[in-house]
Design a protein around this motif. Sequence first.
Motif, PDB file in Angstrom:
ATOM      1  N   LYS A  34       0.696  -1.122  -0.034  1.00  0.00           N
ATOM      2  CA  LYS A  34      -0.050  -0.118  -0.007  1.00  0.00           C
ATOM      3  C   LYS A  34       0.923   1.233   0.227  1.00  0.00           C
ATOM      4  O   LYS A  34       0.780   2.429  -0.672  1.00  0.00           O
ATOM      5  CB  LYS A  34      -0.920   0.083   1.241  1.00  0.00           C
ATOM      6  CG  LYS A  34      -2.141  -0.887   1.110  1.00  0.00           C
ATOM      7  CD  LYS A  34      -2.950  -0.752   2.279  1.00  0.00           C
ATOM      8  CE  LYS A  34      -3.911  -1.715   2.321  1.00  0.00           C
ATOM      9  NZ  LYS A  34      -5.008  -1.988   3.397  1.00  0.00           N
ATOM     10  N   LYS A  41      -5.598  11.637  -0.893  1.00  0.00           N
ATOM     11  CA  LYS A  41      -6.950  11.253  -0.152  1.00  0.00           C
ATOM     12  C   LYS A  41      -8.055  11.302  -1.166  1.00  0.00           C
ATOM     13  O   LYS A  41      -8.824  10.439  -0.926  1.00  0.00           O
ATOM     14  CB  LYS A  41      -7.192  12.744   0.855  1.00  0.00           C
ATOM     15  CG  LYS A  41      -6.382  12.648   2.068  1.00  0.00           C
ATOM     16  CD  LYS A  41      -6.469  13.613   2.897  1.00  0.00           C
ATOM     17  CE  LYS A  41      -5.455  13.679   4.237  1.00  0.00           C
ATOM     18  NZ  LYS A  41      -5.824  15.074   4.910  1.00  0.00           N
ATOM     19  N   LYS A  44      -8.209   7.584  -2.657  1.00  0.00           N
ATOM     20  CA  LYS A  44      -8.380   6.665  -1.491  1.00  0.00           C
ATOM     21  C   LYS A  44      -9.752   6.581  -1.212  1.00  0.00           C
ATOM     22  O   LYS A  44     -10.590   5.578  -1.177  1.00  0.00           O
ATOM     23  CB  LYS A  44      -7.721   7.247  -0.170  1.00  0.00           C
ATOM     24  CG  LYS A  44      -6.189   6.803  -0.169  1.00  0.00           C
ATOM     25  CD  LYS A  44      -5.579   6.970   1.111  1.00  0.00           C
ATOM     26  CE  LYS A  44      -4.159   7.125   1.118  1.00  0.00           C
ATOM     27  NZ  LYS A  44      -3.589   7.651   2.509  1.00  0.00           N
ATOM     28  N   GLU A  48     -12.221   3.428  -1.912  1.00  0.00           N
ATOM     29  CA  GLU A  48     -12.900   2.906  -0.889  1.00  0.00           C
ATOM     30  C   GLU A  48     -14.552   2.896  -1.168  1.00  0.00           C
ATOM     31  O   GLU A  48     -15.194   2.050  -1.028  1.00  0.00           O
ATOM     32  CB  GLU A  48     -12.992   3.613   0.573  1.00  0.00           C
ATOM     33  CG  GLU A  48     -11.540   3.687   1.215  1.00  0.00           C
ATOM     34  CD  GLU A  48     -11.222   2.042   1.401  1.00  0.00           C
ATOM     35  OE1 GLU A  48     -12.208   1.375   1.780  1.00  0.00           O
ATOM     36  OE2 GLU A  48     -10.329   1.720   1.274  1.00  0.00           O
TER      37      GLU A  48
END
Length: 70
Positions: A34, A41, A44, A48
């Motif tokens: 990772k 951000k 990510k 997600e």
Amino acid sequence: MPSVVLRDGESQQQLLRRFRKRVVRSGILGAVRKKRWFVSKTEKRRLEKKKAIRRQRRREQKYSSRRRRS
């Protein structure tokens, strides 16, 4: 860092196998993978959200297939 001690009568192959299992269970390799590249951000958050949608679709398929059987 996981460590293992050679047991009496244990071969090098068995020792290596035990060490690999401990490394996998500790999650070190996943963390290293990772951190290999920088992920912002927003990226990510987007990943997600994508994973969550995928999980939800799988759950819906799982439960809808159960209803058809009964």
